[in-house]
Design a protein around this motif. Structure first.
Motif, short mmCIF file in Angstrom:
data_model
loop_
_atom_site.label_atom_id
_atom_site.label_comp_id
_atom_site.label_asym_id
_atom_site.label_seq_id
_atom_site.Cartn_x
_atom_site.Cartn_y
_atom_site.Cartn_z
N ARG A 184 -7.69 -13.28 0.02
CA ARG A 184 -7.01 -12.03 -0.35
C ARG A 184 -5.49 -12.22 -0.28
O ARG A 184 -4.76 -11.81 -1.17
CB ARG A 184 -7.47 -10.94 0.61
CG ARG A 184 -7.11 -9.54 0.17
CD ARG A 184 -7.76 -8.52 1.09
NE ARG A 184 -9.21 -8.49 0.92
CZ ARG A 184 -10.09 -8.47 1.93
NH1 ARG A 184 -9.68 -8.51 3.19
NH2 ARG A 184 -11.38 -8.42 1.70
N ASP B 67 -11.67 -7.94 -4.76
CA ASP B 67 -11.66 -8.19 -3.33
C ASP B 67 -10.31 -7.83 -2.72
O ASP B 67 -10.24 -7.25 -1.63
CB ASP B 67 -11.97 -9.67 -3.08
CG ASP B 67 -12.07 -9.97 -1.60
OD1 ASP B 67 -12.97 -9.42 -0.94
OD2 ASP B 67 -11.21 -10.74 -1.10
N LEU B 68 -9.24 -8.16 -3.44
CA LEU B 68 -7.91 -7.81 -2.93
C LEU B 68 -7.71 -6.30 -2.90
O LEU B 68 -7.16 -5.75 -1.94
CB LEU B 68 -6.85 -8.46 -3.82
CG LEU B 68 -5.39 -8.15 -3.50
CD1 LEU B 68 -5.03 -8.60 -2.09
CD2 LEU B 68 -4.47 -8.81 -4.51
N ALA B 69 -8.17 -5.62 -3.93
CA ALA B 69 -7.97 -4.17 -3.97
C ALA B 69 -8.84 -3.44 -2.96
O ALA B 69 -8.46 -2.36 -2.48
CB ALA B 69 -8.26 -3.65 -5.38
N ASN B 70 -9.97 -4.00 -2.65
CA ASN B 70 -10.86 -3.35 -1.69
C ASN B 70 -10.61 -3.85 -0.27
O ASN B 70 -11.54 -4.05 0.50
CB ASN B 70 -12.32 -3.61 -2.07
CG ASN B 70 -12.68 -2.92 -3.38
OD1 ASN B 70 -12.09 -1.90 -3.73
ND2 ASN B 70 -13.63 -3.48 -4.11
N ASP B 71 -9.38 -4.05 0.03
CA ASP B 71 -9.02 -4.56 1.36
C ASP B 71 -9.44 -3.54 2.42
O ASP B 71 -8.93 -2.40 2.43
CB ASP B 71 -7.51 -4.78 1.39
CG ASP B 71 -7.06 -5.47 2.66
OD1 ASP B 71 -7.92 -5.71 3.54
OD2 ASP B 71 -5.86 -5.77 2.77
N PRO B 72 -10.30 -3.92 3.34
CA PRO B 72 -10.69 -2.95 4.38
C PRO B 72 -9.57 -2.66 5.36
O PRO B 72 -9.61 -1.66 6.08
CB PRO B 72 -11.88 -3.64 5.06
CG PRO B 72 -11.71 -5.08 4.77
CD PRO B 72 -11.04 -5.18 3.45
N ALA C 297 -6.62 -1.93 4.49
CA ALA C 297 -5.61 -1.07 3.86
C ALA C 297 -5.45 0.23 4.63
O ALA C 297 -6.44 0.80 5.12
CB ALA C 297 -6.04 -0.77 2.42
N TRP D 199 0.81 -1.22 0.00
CA TRP D 199 0.00 0.00 0.00
C TRP D 199 0.84 1.27 0.00
O TRP D 199 0.47 2.27 -0.60
CB TRP D 199 -0.96 0.01 1.18
CG TRP D 199 -2.11 -0.94 1.01
CD1 TRP D 199 -2.34 -2.09 1.68
CD2 TRP D 199 -3.19 -0.79 0.07
NE1 TRP D 199 -3.49 -2.70 1.23
CE2 TRP D 199 -4.03 -1.91 0.24
CE3 TRP D 199 -3.51 0.14 -0.89
CZ2 TRP D 199 -5.19 -2.10 -0.51
CZ3 TRP D 199 -4.66 -0.04 -1.64
CH2 TRP D 199 -5.49 -1.15 -1.45
N ARG E 34 -13.34 -10.86 -9.57
CA ARG E 34 -13.82 -10.82 -8.19
C ARG E 34 -12.64 -10.90 -7.21
O ARG E 34 -12.58 -10.16 -6.22
CB ARG E 34 -14.79 -11.98 -7.94
CG ARG E 34 -15.41 -11.95 -6.55
CD ARG E 34 -16.16 -13.22 -6.24
NE ARG E 34 -15.30 -14.38 -6.16
CZ ARG E 34 -14.58 -14.71 -5.07
NH1 ARG E 34 -14.61 -13.94 -4.01
NH2 ARG E 34 -13.83 -15.79 -5.08
N LEU E 35 -11.72 -11.77 -7.51
CA LEU E 35 -10.56 -11.91 -6.62
C LEU E 35 -9.75 -10.61 -6.58
O LEU E 35 -9.36 -10.15 -5.50
CB LEU E 35 -9.69 -13.07 -7.09
CG LEU E 35 -10.26 -14.46 -6.91
CD1 LEU E 35 -9.34 -15.51 -7.54
CD2 LEU E 35 -10.48 -14.78 -5.45
N PHE E 36 -9.51 -10.05 -7.74
CA PHE E 36 -8.74 -8.81 -7.78
C PHE E 36 -9.48 -7.68 -7.08
O PHE E 36 -8.89 -6.89 -6.34
CB PHE E 36 -8.45 -8.41 -9.23
CG PHE E 36 -7.38 -9.23 -9.89
CD1 PHE E 36 -6.64 -10.16 -9.15
CD2 PHE E 36 -7.10 -9.11 -11.24
CE1 PHE E 36 -5.67 -10.93 -9.76
CE2 PHE E 36 -6.13 -9.86 -11.84
CZ PHE E 36 -5.41 -10.79 -11.11
#
Lengths: 176, 336
Positions: A107, B17-22, B24, A31, B13-15
């Motif tokens: 994830r 979900d990974l990018a929308n990591d809460p 982060a 990040w 969906r996987l990507f």
């Protein structure tokens, strides 16, 4: 840049920052580096703002800047990826129950698998399957030919699936 | 998404979900930080590329000044700075070029400055060289003033070729190419010094006490000098009774020049004085530059021995033709 243009630029940055940052995260897997890449892309956009005639192409321009910055950053000696024999352990989330745990595992698995895909193929996969770009738009963003995009897509998918398979086969690996 | 295989649609969906990591971390990028970084980068580029830019753009508008940046410049600005790096490279190249030019010019200027030295300077340098206390720079200066040119080694003139080679090496010349003929010591002068047997024979043939020790002969080099010396007239010892001769002797100067030449080569012209010689009945050759200034030439063993007055001055040799011929024969005999 006059104040009015700066205001328009600020509106655009505020609107698109998260999306660009997420794309950058998928590209680099970190990040903080994603923040750096996002800033680099927007700084380039600021420098070219006065020359932009088609504001509908801003996303494509920023995407191209982001891809260039990602490639440049990945080529720096201290940023080069290292191949290792043993993959790092997947986070143990067994105490967490329910769908949240499986989501977290998914994830992490996806992130680690994506890290094992070469940068060029990773960029193609991200642009096509996350950004939803077609072949021609991906080729424009990466400044390469459409044939190259197609071949890189196929190789990237194969590499990603192989990475998933390796993680699944690893002891204690994810079962996704 | 237009042409994605449905079998790979789950990647989206996987990507996502990974990018929308809460989990982060919050982003540190916002519009103001981007603008500050962009302005700082632009100001730095302007400062690097146009340091003499006026404070006004000519249209009455004030220049855009970089605001005070609270945050450090972005990674791109910190890492690239191409103009600064380019300027540093140019400065380093300029410094290296200056050093190279200085390394070439300074030795050349030193040697070039010495080229204006007089023959007396060169003679003095050679004299100091023979005394063993001459610096390498002075040797080089003397060599530049009068570059040595010697003939090929004569095998029958054996003396100190090793010493000659050492002296030539100290003078900065290649010993093998510039070494004088055997029996003579190369110095900074163009005429190698007389060997000891030759000097001894010459001293024995001259009137006792009339001349000082042989000094290096620097000027008027010929094409193939073998050896040379300048002998200045000296006042006779205090017990001498002929005061007139003593006072006259103070102005005497005698030169001895040994060159590689064919017999009778001076008939055309003396390479130093320019005066042609005339063969004599006794096998010697005689030339005169004027009244009281004879030069006698004798030949043997491929050498020419010329003895006479010092051409560069008006001083007479102080010797008669017979005395000069006797001295020349003595020198030729010492050469073997």
């Amino acid at each position: 840049m006059d104040p009015e243009e700066e205001a328009r630029f600020s509106v655009y940055v505020t609107a698109r920052r998260d999306q660009v940052r997420r794309t950058a995260y998928l590209m680099c897997g970190d990040w903080h580096r994603a923040d750096d890449l996002t800033q680099i892309a927007f700084v380039k956009l600021y420098g070219a703002w006065s020359q932009i005639r088609d504001y509908g192409a801003l996303d494509a321009f920023v995407r191209r800047c982001l891809m260039r910055a990602t490639v440049d950053e990945s080529r720096r000696p201290w940023r080069r990826e290292r191949a290792v024999e043993e993959l790092p352990e997947v986070a143990d989330v067994s105490p967490i129950s329910g769908d949240f745990a499986s989501t977290v595992v998914d994830r992490e698995v996806v992130r680690q698998a994506l890290e094992q895909v070469p940068p060029g193929q990773r960029a193609v996969l991200v642009l096509r399957y996350y950004e939803g770009l077609d072949v021609s738009a991906t080729a424009a963003a990466l400044e390469c030919s459409e044939g190259n995009v197609k071949s890189q897509t196929a190789r990237g998918l194969a590499a990603l699936k192989a990475a998933f398979a390796r993680q699944a086969a690893a002891p204690g690996g994810a079962s996704s | 998404m237009t042409d994605i295989d449905p079998a790979d649609a789950q990647l989206t969906r996987l990507f996502t979900d990974l990018a929308n990591d809460p989990a982060a971390p919050p982003s540190t990028v916002d519009a103001s930080s981007v603008i500050r970084a962009a302005r700082a980068a632009a100001a730095e580029v302007e400062a690097d590329e146009a340091p003499d830019r006026p404070t006004d753009d000519g249209a009455g508008r004030p220049p855009v000044l970089a605001p005070v940046v609270d945050d450090p410049p972005p990674a791109e600005v910190r890492q690239f700075r191409p103009s600064r790096r380019r300027r540093t490279l140019v400065a380093l190249l300029a410094a290296a070029s200056l050093a190279a030019v200085a390394a070439l010019v300074i030795p050349l200027s030193l040697s070039g400055g010495s080229s204006t030295n007089t023959s007396a300077d060169a003679e003095r340098a050679v004299a100091q060289s023979s005394a063993g206390d001459l610096s390498a720079g002075d040797l080089a200066a003397g060599a530049a003033a009068a570059p040595p040119t010697v003939k090929a080694a004569a095998p029958d003139q054996g003396v100190s070729s090793a010493a000659a080679a050492e002296t030539a090496a100290a003078a900065g010349s290649a010993p093998a190419a510039d070494a004088p003929a055997d029996g003579f010591t190369a110095g900074a002068a163009c005429w190698p010094a007389l060997s000891e047997p030759v000097a001894r024979a010459l001293a024995a043939a001259l009137p006792a006490g009339a001349y000082g020790d042989p000094e290096p002969l620097a000027d008027d080099c010929t094409a193939a000098p073998v050896g040379g010396a300048l002998l200045s007239g000296t006042i006779p010892p205090a017990d001498a009774t002929d005061t007139a001769a003593a006072s006259a002797a103070a102005g005497f100067a005698l030169t001895v020049r040994i060159s590689a030449a064919d017999p009778g080569a001076c008939v055309d012209a003396d390479p130093v004085t320019g005066a042609p010689c005339v063969p004599q009945l006794d096998g010697t050759y005689l030339a005169t530059e004027g009244p009281g200034a004879p030069t006698v030439y004798v030949y043997g063993g491929g050498n020419e021995v010329a003895i006479g007055r010092f051409p560069g001055t008006g001083a007479s040799s102080g010797l008669s033709i017979d005395q000069l011929a006797a001295a020349a024969q003595a020198v030729l005999g010492a050469l073997g």
